[in-house]
Write a protein that holds these residues in place. Structure first.
Motif, PDB file in Angstrom:
ATOM      1  N   LYS A  52      59.044  81.499  21.353  1.00  0.00           N
ATOM      2  CA  LYS A  52      58.409  81.640  20.038  1.00  0.00           C
ATOM      3  C   LYS A  52      59.089  82.828  19.353  1.00  0.00           C
ATOM      4  O   LYS A  52      58.977  83.961  19.804  1.00  0.00           O
ATOM      5  CB  LYS A  52      56.915  81.871  20.157  1.00  0.00           C
ATOM      6  N   THR A  54      59.777  85.248  16.042  1.00  0.00           N
ATOM      7  CA  THR A  54      59.224  85.751  14.786  1.00  0.00           C
ATOM      8  C   THR A  54      60.336  86.471  14.041  1.00  0.00           C
ATOM      9  O   THR A  54      60.997  87.340  14.606  1.00  0.00           O
ATOM     10  CB  THR A  54      58.044  86.712  15.038  1.00  0.00           C
ATOM     11  N   TYR A  65      56.643  87.218   7.275  1.00  0.00           N
ATOM     12  CA  TYR A  65      57.009  86.821   8.637  1.00  0.00           C
ATOM     13  C   TYR A  65      56.982  85.305   8.749  1.00  0.00           C
ATOM     14  O   TYR A  65      56.064  84.654   8.267  1.00  0.00           O
ATOM     15  CB  TYR A  65      56.054  87.451   9.650  1.00  0.00           C
ATOM     16  N   SER A  67      57.628  82.245  11.722  1.00  0.00           N
ATOM     17  CA  SER A  67      57.841  82.013  13.149  1.00  0.00           C
ATOM     18  C   SER A  67      58.389  80.617  13.369  1.00  0.00           C
ATOM     19  O   SER A  67      58.220  79.719  12.548  1.00  0.00           O
ATOM     20  CB  SER A  67      56.544  82.221  13.934  1.00  0.00           C
TER      21      SER A  67
END
Length: 166
Positions: A52, A54, A65, A67
């Motif tokens: 994952k 970011t 942000y 992701s």
């Protein structure tokens, strides 16, 4: 006694987080976080290891942000290669270990963002005008990353990419 869960009679004291919806286009993004996880869905990727990612993006004087999930599946190898190439961690024809993803921390690349409604297979891609209208009127708009590219000298907040109608 403090608990990580609320009881029905507890009080909520935190303020809501402010979210920024990026309009479709190209942005410079910096990897600020990488988490090793496993996909926990009922779909065909269930149990698949994933990274994952970011990314922090400068947008109108503040930070936004975005992701993305890099599924560590052979069927998604092209996406892992695209990500590693964007950070100069993989060249064409050069084999690279998957763990090189971790070396992207703190590095910059160009990302192309698009907006969609819904999640997974049940989504529709928005034009920049639709995304802006929806965001202004409180309609859910989800940012998704379309591609990772090496950092270029000319990164604009508009795109002439026609694949998503913008």
């Amino acid at each position: 006694m403090d608990s990580e869960f609320f009881n029905w009679g507890d009080t909520v004291t935190a303020d809501p987080k402010e979210y920024i919806t990026l309009m479709p286009g190209k942005y410079t993004g910096k990897v600020t976080k990488i988490e090793k996880q496993r996909c926990e869905s009922n779909g065909k990727m269930n149990g698949c290891p994933l990274a994952k990612i970011t990314l922090e993006v400068e947008h109108e004087g503040s930070k936004a942000y975005v992701s993305d999930n890099l599924f560590l599946a052979r069927s998604r190898e092209w996406r892992i290669a695209q990500f590693l190439h964007a950070f100069g961690l993989k060249e064409k024809g050069e084999p690279v270990k998957v763990e090189k993803i971790l070396d992207s921390m703190g590095r910059f690349c160009t990302i192309t963002v698009f907006c969609q409604s819904g999640k997974d297979e049940n989504y529709r891609t928005y034009t920049p005008e639709e995304a802006e209208y929806n965001a202004e009127h409180g309609i859910d708009v989800y940012n998704k990353i379309k591609s990772f590219e090496p950092l270029s000298e000319t990164v604009s907040e508009t795109s002439d990419d026609s694949e998503f109608g913008f």
